[in-house]
Structure formats: C-alpha cells, structure tokens
Design a protein around this motif. Sequence first.
Motif, PDB file in Angstrom:
ATOM      1  N   HIS C  25      42.486  25.432   1.748  1.00 47.74           N
ATOM      2  CA  HIS C  25      42.950  25.066   2.608  1.00 47.74           C
ATOM      3  C   HIS C  25      42.145  23.930   3.832  1.00 47.74           C
ATOM      4  CE1 HIS C  25      47.566  26.096   3.081  1.00 47.74           C
ATOM      5  NE2 HIS C  25      47.414  27.061   2.966  1.00 47.74           N
ATOM      6  N   CYS C  53      49.638  29.499   6.529  1.00 43.65           N
ATOM      7  CA  CYS C  53      48.736  29.557   7.092  1.00 43.65           C
ATOM      8  C   CYS C  53      48.542  28.413   8.009  1.00 43.65           C
ATOM      9  CB  CYS C  53      48.111  29.612   6.227  1.00 43.65           C
ATOM     10  SG  CYS C  53      47.872  31.527   6.022  1.00 43.65           S
ATOM     11  N   ASP C  95      53.935  25.788  -0.359  1.00 42.83           N
ATOM     12  CA  ASP C  95      54.868  26.047  -1.047  1.00 42.83           C
ATOM     13  C   ASP C  95      55.991  26.799  -0.613  1.00 42.83           C
ATOM     14  OD1 ASP C  95      53.887  28.885  -1.395  1.00 42.83           O
ATOM     15  OD2 ASP C  95      52.627  28.459  -2.643  1.00 42.83           O
ATOM     16  N   GLY C  96      55.996  27.795  -0.072  1.00 38.70           N
ATOM     17  CA  GLY C  96      56.982  28.939   0.486  1.00 38.70           C
ATOM     18  C   GLY C  96      57.757  27.288   0.898  1.00 38.70           C
ATOM     19  N   ILE C 101      62.298  27.217   0.646  1.00 39.02           N
ATOM     20  CA  ILE C 101      63.450  26.833   2.245  1.00 39.02           C
ATOM     21  C   ILE C 101      62.891  25.649   2.523  1.00 39.02           C
ATOM     22  CG2 ILE C 101      61.486  26.629   3.818  1.00 39.02           C
ATOM     23  CD1 ILE C 101      63.202  28.686   6.267  1.00 39.02           C
ATOM     24  N   VAL C 125      51.430  31.450  -3.640  1.00 39.55           N
ATOM     25  CA  VAL C 125      52.275  32.977  -2.452  1.00 39.55           C
ATOM     26  C   VAL C 125      52.562  32.620  -1.356  1.00 39.55           C
ATOM     27  CG1 VAL C 125      50.524  34.832  -3.398  1.00 39.55           C
ATOM     28  CG2 VAL C 125      49.692  33.181  -2.241  1.00 39.55           C
ATOM     29  N   GLY C 127      50.782  33.108   1.655  1.00 36.01           N
ATOM     30  CA  GLY C 127      49.812  32.931   2.250  1.00 36.01           C
ATOM     31  C   GLY C 127      50.270  33.785   3.859  1.00 36.01           C
ATOM     32  N   MET C 128      50.736  32.834   4.329  1.00 35.99           N
ATOM     33  CA  MET C 128      50.901  33.403   6.018  1.00 35.99           C
ATOM     34  C   MET C 128      51.157  35.170   6.684  1.00 35.99           C
ATOM     35  SD  MET C 128      52.663  31.162   9.338  1.00 35.99           S
ATOM     36  CE  MET C 128      51.725  31.795  10.888  1.00 35.99           C
ATOM     37  N   THR C 129      52.633  35.094   5.891  1.00 32.18           N
ATOM     38  CA  THR C 129      53.471  36.344   5.841  1.00 32.18           C
ATOM     39  C   THR C 129      53.086  37.052   4.658  1.00 32.18           C
ATOM     40  OG1 THR C 129      54.706  35.300   4.208  1.00 32.18           O
ATOM     41  CG2 THR C 129      54.941  35.040   6.726  1.00 32.18           C
TER      42      THR C 129
HETATM   43  C1  LIG Z   1      63.409  29.655   9.314  1.00 34.45           C
HETATM   44  C2  LIG Z   1      62.133  30.956   9.085  1.00 34.45           C
HETATM   45  N1  LIG Z   1      61.924  31.760   7.558  1.00 34.45           N
HETATM   46  C3  LIG Z   1      60.692  32.127   7.553  1.00 34.45           C
HETATM   47  C4  LIG Z   1      59.279  32.753   8.711  1.00 34.45           C
HETATM   48  C5  LIG Z   1      58.184  33.105   7.865  1.00 34.45           C
HETATM   49  N2  LIG Z   1      57.454  32.575   7.219  1.00 34.45           N
HETATM   50  C6  LIG Z   1      56.401  32.127   8.044  1.00 34.45           C
HETATM   51  S1  LIG Z   1      55.086  31.609   6.824  1.00 34.45           S
HETATM   52  C7  LIG Z   1      55.954  31.464   5.270  1.00 34.45           C
HETATM   53  C8  LIG Z   1      55.744  31.692   4.184  1.00 34.45           C
HETATM   54  C9  LIG Z   1      54.661  30.097   4.173  1.00 34.45           C
HETATM   55  O1  LIG Z   1      53.765  30.174   3.085  1.00 34.45           O
HETATM   56  P1  LIG Z   1      53.558  29.186   2.305  1.00 34.45           P
HETATM   57  O2  LIG Z   1      54.478  27.494   2.641  1.00 34.45           O
HETATM   58  O3  LIG Z   1      53.510  29.150   0.572  1.00 34.45           O
HETATM   59  O4  LIG Z   1      52.442  28.054   2.715  1.00 34.45           O
HETATM   60  P2  LIG Z   1      51.202  29.267   3.113  1.00 34.45           P
HETATM   61  O5  LIG Z   1      50.522  29.899   4.501  1.00 34.45           O
HETATM   62  O6  LIG Z   1      50.962  29.646   1.735  1.00 34.45           O
HETATM   63  O7  LIG Z   1      49.464  28.352   3.352  1.00 34.45           O
HETATM   64  C10 LIG Z   1      57.986  32.585   6.554  1.00 34.45           C
HETATM   65  C11 LIG Z   1      58.097  33.225   5.357  1.00 34.45           C
HETATM   66  C12 LIG Z   1      59.313  31.779   8.943  1.00 34.45           C
HETATM   67  N3  LIG Z   1      58.828  31.184   9.702  1.00 34.45           N
HETATM   68  N4  LIG Z   1      60.620  30.808   9.636  1.00 34.45           N
END
Ligand SMILES: Cc1ncc(C[n+]2csc(CCOP(=O)(O)OP(=O)(O)O)c2C)c(N)n1
Lengths: 73, 354, 251
Positions: C25, C53, C95-96, C101, C125, C127-129
């Motif tokens: 990142h 993250c 990617d999440g 979402i 993946v 990452g943050m959760t």
């Molecule tokens: C509405 C809502 N649902 C769930 C979450 C919890 N949440 C925080 S970060 C995350 C996933 C992030 O993953 P990604 O977008 O792939 O980012 P990365 O950390 O991998 O860079 C989730 C599910 C949230 N903050 N808000």
Amino acid sequence: MSRIEIDQDRCKGCGLCVHVCPRKIIVLQQDKLNARGFHPAGVTDMSRCIGCAFCATICPDSCIEVWREGGKA
Amino acid sequence: MSNRVLMKGNEAIAEAAIRAGCRHYFGYPITPQTEIMHYMALRMPEVNGVMVQAESEVAAINMVYGAAAAGARVMTTSSSPGISLKQEGFSYIAGAELPAVVVNIVRAGPGLGGILPAQGDYFQATKGGGHGDYRNVVLAPASVQELYELTVEAFNIADRYRVLTMILGDGTLGQMMEPVLFRDEEPVESFDKSWATTGTQGRREHNTIQSIYIEPDALERLNSNLQAKYRRIAEREVRVETVNCDGAEIILTAFGTCSRICKNVIRQAAEIGIKVGLVRPITLWPFPDQAIAAAAGQPSVKALLDIELNAGQMVEDVRLAVNGTRPVHFHGRTGGNLPTQQEILDKIQVLARS
Amino acid sequence: MEEKVFSRTRGLTGKPFHYCPGCTHGIIHRLIAETLSEMDILDVTIGVSPVGCTYNNYEYFACDMVQAAHGRAPAVATGIKRVHPDSMVFTYQGDGDLAAIGTAEIVHAAARGEKICTFFVNNAVYGMTSGQMAPTTLLGQKTTTSPLGRSAAVQGYPINVSEMLATLQGAVYIERVAVNSVRNINRAKQAIRKAFKVQQANLGFAMVEILSTCPTNWGKDPVSALKWIDEAMVKQYPLGVFRGQEIEVGD
Ligand SMILES: Cc1ncc(C[n+]2csc(CCOP(=O)(O)OP(=O)(O)O)c2C)c(N)n1
Ligand code: SF4
Ligand code: SF4
Ligand code: SF4
Ligand SMILES: [Mg+2]
C-alpha cells in the motif's frame, strides 16, 4: 560516488530493499533496534552503490534517498 | 415585489431549493416524490446546476456527502424505503459535520408498504435512524407555502450549524396544489466554508473531512462538540404554531397533514361548545416541548389528544413534554388512511365529558 | 559530482504510514503522490479515502481529502467532481471496498463516465478486518473465512474487476498493474499518470487496478509476498491494458 541514506527511525525492516539491490549491499542490521522496534536496513559497502534507486523505488515507507554519481542516467 | 403561483407541493420544494442557491441535486426515483426529480431534471440545467440520477439512494446520499464536503449547497429527496437506505449516509454526514438538506415525503410502511401518505417515519427522523449519537433538524411543513419557505430555511439551518436538515412531509402535501407566494429574493445567508475540500489552490494546508476518530478521547471530543451544537440548535431553532390554545379544554397535538384536519376540527368543536386548541410542532427536532407544556399546564385543560398518521410516535414526545400533568390520548390511522374530522371530534367529546 | 536522484515527494505529508512492514500500500501511496506532485496538480486535487487498511490515508496525501463510507468512494467522488469539475478527483479503494460492498457505486461511476480516477488495490483479502475472503480471493486461497481454501462450489469465483469494467463505454481507461518489482512499480506509475492525464483531458472514467501484497494476512514474509503475486495472482489477474490502449498521453 553514488550513495543512499536510509531513515533509521522510519524503517520497518521489511527487507524489500535488501531483496532488490543489484549490488547486494543492503542488510537488515540485526544488532540495531529502532524506536518502533524494527531492525533497520543499512548499507555494508557504500562504495559499491551504483545509485540505481531500486531500493528507494520499492521501499513502502519512503525511507530511502539516493544520490548518483554523474546524475541521472 | 413578489408573485403568487399555483404549485404542487413537490415542485414548490424543488423551486425553493433552487432559489436557496442549491445547484446540486442527487436522487433516485420513488413515489410519491418523484416530481421533485423531474422538476430538477428540467430546472437545474437552466441555472447551470447538476441533477444526477444515482444508482440507488445509498449512492445518492454519498454523492450528497461528497458535494457537501466540496462546499456546495446540496439536496436529495426520497420517500420512506429510500430514506431507510440513506441512513448510513446521514450518520456519516453527522459525524463529518456536513450541511445537507434531505426531503422525506413519507409513505405508508413498514416494508414496501404503500404509496399513500403516512407519518410513520417520525421515530426514524427524530431519533437518529442511523448509528451513533446524532441529531438531524427535522422540519414539518403543513402547506405548500410552508414547504417552500421551510425548504429555503432548511438550507440556512444546515449551513449555520453544519447539520443535516430534513423536511418531513407526506404524500398529501407533496401532491397538493396550492398558491405559493414567491419572494423576489430569498433570504439566503452566506457562510464561511473554509473547511471544505475544494483543492488547496496553494493557499492553505490541506483540508480533510472525516468521521473516523480511532483515538477515544478525540472521538469523545467530537461527540461533546456535537452535543453542544445540538443544545444550541435546541435553544434557537424551535418552531411551533399554537392555535386557539388560550383557555382550551382539550389540546390537540399534530404535525403536517394531520394538523390541517385538526384545524377544521377546532371549528366544528366550537360549534358544539367545546373549546379545542392545537399545538403544531413545525420543528419535530428540536421538539417544542415548552410550548406543549405551557398549553397543557393551563387550568382549563382536561386532556391532550395527539393525532398522527401512524400507530403513535410523536405522542411519546408529547407525553415527555406534558410529564404526567395531564392525560395524553392518541388517535392515529395507518396504511395511508387519514383520520376523519368526525373520528377526532368523537374522541374530543368523550374526553370533554369525562 | 553526485546528484540527488530520489527524494521524498511533497505529495505526501511525511507522516509515517501505519501499515505493516513490507505492505505495498505504501508504494502505491508514494506513486500517486509523486504523480500529483510531478504533474503539479496537488493544489487542485481532492482524494477520497476508503474503509480498509488505508482508511486514514487522508493524513498521508498532501492534498484535500475526504474519508468515505465503506464502498461509497465513487459516489462521494462523483459529488465532489460535480461541484468542482475543474479539480482532479481520485478514489483509493481496496477489493472489499470496491468489489464487494461498493460494487454498485464503482460500476455506475464508470458507466456514467465520471471524470475521476480510481486506484483499486487488489490484495485478494480484507486486510483491515484480519484476512477474510474478498471477492478477489483466489480459488484455493485460505483466508479466515475460507479456512479450507476458497472453493468455487461453496464461495463462488473471484471477480476480475478490470475486465468487467472494461465492458462499459464510460470507462475509457482501465489497466491492471502490480507493485511487486521495480519494473512493475515503474509501469504502475506510468499507469497512474495516464489515469490523471485522462481525467485532465476530460475523457471519462479511469481506473488502475494494482495487485498489492498483504504479507500479514497472507502469512508470508514481505519478499515471499512479492513473489506470490507473480506465482499466483497474475495467473487469475493478468497485467495489461483492458481499455484505452490507444489513448496517448503526452509528457
Ligand atoms: C458498512 C461496513 N461494513 C463493514 C465494515 C468493516 N470493514 C472494515 S474494512 C473492511 C474490509 C476492507 O477490505 P479491503 O477493501 O480489501 O481493504 P484492505 O484492508 O484489504 O486494504 C471491512 C469489511 C465497515 N467498516 N463498514
Ligand atoms: S541505489 Fe541501487 S545499488 Fe545503491 S543501495 Fe540502492 S539498490 Fe543498491
Ligand atoms: S524497504 Fe524501506 S522499510 Fe523496508 S527495510 Fe528497506 S528501508 Fe526499511
Ligand atoms: S493488514 Fe495487510 S493490507 Fe493491511 S497494512 Fe497490513 S499488510 Fe497491509
Ligand atoms: Mg483488500
């Protein structure tokens, strides 16, 4: 002479710079621990540095600055 | 100079927004408020404004969030199911302290419910709806003229306090044709928006807009500031109409469409010798509890009767305001039905006799 | 005579990143920041931070920044860009955030041809959760919510976002890059630059998908993580330009 400077406090000891240095002159200093608890990277033999900036390019934490002999290639 | 125009409630809202300087509108179609979007689609280009039909209410409210962060006067409108989807955005707007105007032309619920008028979103509108400790200012117009004026005012309140201000109407008001008196120029105040993310233009440090504070003390500070702001709003922005309350036996409480029915009931009751008054909250939050307590506290008052298009929502706030000093009764209709004047009058007669 | 050939960019505030050691990142942040600085558009740029993250990268980029709800960055960016059409607006999304979402928001921002840039960081993946399965998780990949490995029968298939968005007319420039080698990093920077150039020329929506590491949740050391991009990720997510190959951007 080409050379680099590594910010010892910023470095997270991830080793990516070590991995990409074509001259294999960067090591993680196992005998040193910075304030954040990492073994920071250091250069073993600066005279062999060619100033390619591979290390700085891959460093995720912007720890490295590079000077090149003779300027930009 | 000013001019009088016959207008539909929904159109009055749209025109008011434009006259209040709103040049950005984001929405998603839903009955019974879609005329607002139709109007914006035609009017916005005329004033160099922007109307975007979003892919969902979730997207629409987040576009509002972005536009508000960028310093614009911005509005979205919807009806109950769509407003439910926007709750995420409301919470973020509250946390980031952004000014925005939202219109909810309420329809009957729960679920997909029906498209007829209702007031079943009172709880959702006044008690938060989304997550966290926050308040939205909620304005409840009762005529097309008021839809117009309160929409203009909603933009000023939103900017004055950096809060989301909601117009809570219903399908009856949205579809109603009434004459509207336009002022030549709206009382549009100007506000300092140096906090907005406009690009630094090299003139200042970078601005950030966010609602996240990982550090507990920082988040508590935000919450304390929000609560202080809400107290200021509660002190300064309460709006209420009282009708015929002096020496009344029965005090009606009602907002929006219901209050119009109640005004007719007051006349009918007078004809049969019962003095009935009405307290009509214009701001549902902040709630006019002092006006209600004052009206209820008169020696002449036997009881209060709250009338709503729901199963009893605002009545809880009325009871809190009255604080046990008088009985508070309730009469409501749901499903899109309106209470008849006779229904209300019958209740009044029972209460007056007891 | 020596000359400084690599310095810290003024596009970053200088605040140390909170990311795990070796997390790429950080490289992506620097590439975006360098581009903003080199194109001299830092002063007119407004970025949108995701949930993930990098939720607080508004503290790292030295331009105006808005933090968005999870997945909603493209809608937030739409609102900003429509207010300031002459500014440069970008979203930074995982990617999440983007492919689960926020799927509707990214598809429609692209379809509308919003004049924004999206930097889509695919690390396969959440990452943050702590390492749950993402829409981009590879078949067979073990995550905390696919502990036996992602199975097509149970969890379905990975989403190739770039290929999908490239079918949309409003998405004028779509490229997938990686930041796992010096060569790829330099290529990634060219792509980021092209995305901003596309926005500057008002051509439409531009997205750069960036394959990135999550050493922590992949259970790998940072160097092995770089290699895993080549060994595994690139097989599912081939690098290349999916739309806008023909667009020429000058210097
Ligand atoms: C509405 C809502 N649902 C769930 C979450 C919890 N949440 C925080 S970060 C995350 C996933 C992030 O993953 P990604 O977008 O792939 O980012 P990365 O950390 O991998 O860079 C989730 C599910 C949230 N903050 N808000
Ligand atoms: S500039 Fe090149 S040679 Fe010098 S330390 Fe860095 S990677 Fe090695
Ligand atoms: S790449 Fe950067 S952070 Fe990692 S070890 Fe080298 S200098 Fe330290
Ligand atoms: S959890 Fe993964 S993506 Fe998040 S900072 Fe750590 S390595 Fe990077
Ligand atoms: Mg991810």
